[in-house]
Design a protein around this motif. Structure first.
Motif: not given
Length: 258
Positions: A189-193, A204-206, A215-219, A232-238
């Motif tokens: 449900g998200f990606a991170y680098v 991270t992005s979702a 999917v039309v955009a990403a944060l 980072l993973i906590e930020a990804a979930r947020e």
């Protein structure tokens, strides 16, 4: 006099938006002067003034001019006005919750383009990202924006079949490797680098979805690894929770398990 100067500036922008400039990635002062029928010195002064405002930008190596980040940002915001209006208040909350800069991104060809950046006022601020494009394959936003793609569609979008290393340190070099990263992002449900786009930087992005679920955009949230790396993973979930809120504002109602 003012309207005449504006007309001349518009002529310069039209030349830089033309097929020749797009094909070559920019034009030198002499070529712009030739195409507009103006003196080289006048064109040089006008382009420098436009560069100061971010309307055009100059390649430091070739010294050629191309359309700038600020112009793209203005166009992008007007084109995606509903998306920006829905995302902006949520981005403010996310930026302040994480105390990091938050970016609203869309897909344009082989690049990720930032429409809007919101900073919480931290010392580290991501200046100048709005309207700029970065490679898809080495960014978390790129992988999120391609969540709906199939392997065949990836081959169409990236006909070369592989990605140059350039200045990036990502392990993704082929479409197969990119597809693996996209699949992991879709599942989570998200990606991170982690230092793939730039040394010392994590992100991270979702995905943001429209009323059809596309999917039309990403944060995206990016920051120095020394500050965001451990969370980072906590930020990804947020970030994923924030994009769900934006998606609902755009009319997306995910199916709930029965």
């Amino acid at each position: 006099m003012g309207s005449t100067g504006l007309r001349r500036d518009i002529d310069l922008l039209e030349v830089l938006a033309g097929q020749e400039a797009q094909r070559r990635g920019g034009l030198g002062v002499l070529r712009v002067a030739t195409l507009t029928g103006r003196e080289k010195s006048q064109v040089s002064r006008a382009l420098r003034a436009l560069e100061d405002e971010g309307i055009v930008e100059r390649d430091p190596d070739t010294l050629e001019y191309r359309l700038g980040w600020r112009l793209f940002s203005l166009v992008a915001r007007s084109t995606h006005s509903r998306l920006v209006q829905a995302a902006e208040p949520v981005m403010h909350r996310l930026a302040h919750a994480l105390e990091e800069t938050c970016h609203l991104c869309v897909l344009r060809g082989q690049e990720v383009v930032t429409l809007l950046s919101i900073s919480p006022g931290h010392e580290f601020r991501a200046h100048g990202w709005e309207g700029r494009g970065v490679p898809v394959h080495c960014t978390s936003a790129g992988r999120v924006l391609l969540m709906d793609a199939t392997p065949d569609e990836l081959h169409v979008r990236f006909p070369d079949g592989e990605f140059p290393q350039g200045e990036h340190h990502t392990p993704v070099r082929t479409i197969a490797e990119l597809w693996t990263k996209i699949s992991h992002a879709r599942e989570a449900g998200f990606a991170y680098v982690d230092e793939e786009f730039e040394p010392g930087l994590v992100g991270t992005s979702a995905p943001i979805r429209d009323f059809r679920g596309r999917v039309v955009a990403a944060l995206n949230v990016s920051a120095p690894k020394e500050r965001l790396g451990e969370t980072l993973i906590e930020a990804a979930r947020e970030t994923a929770r924030a994009t769900s809120a934006i998606s609902e504002l755009l009319g997306w109602l995910p199916r709930k398990p029965s």
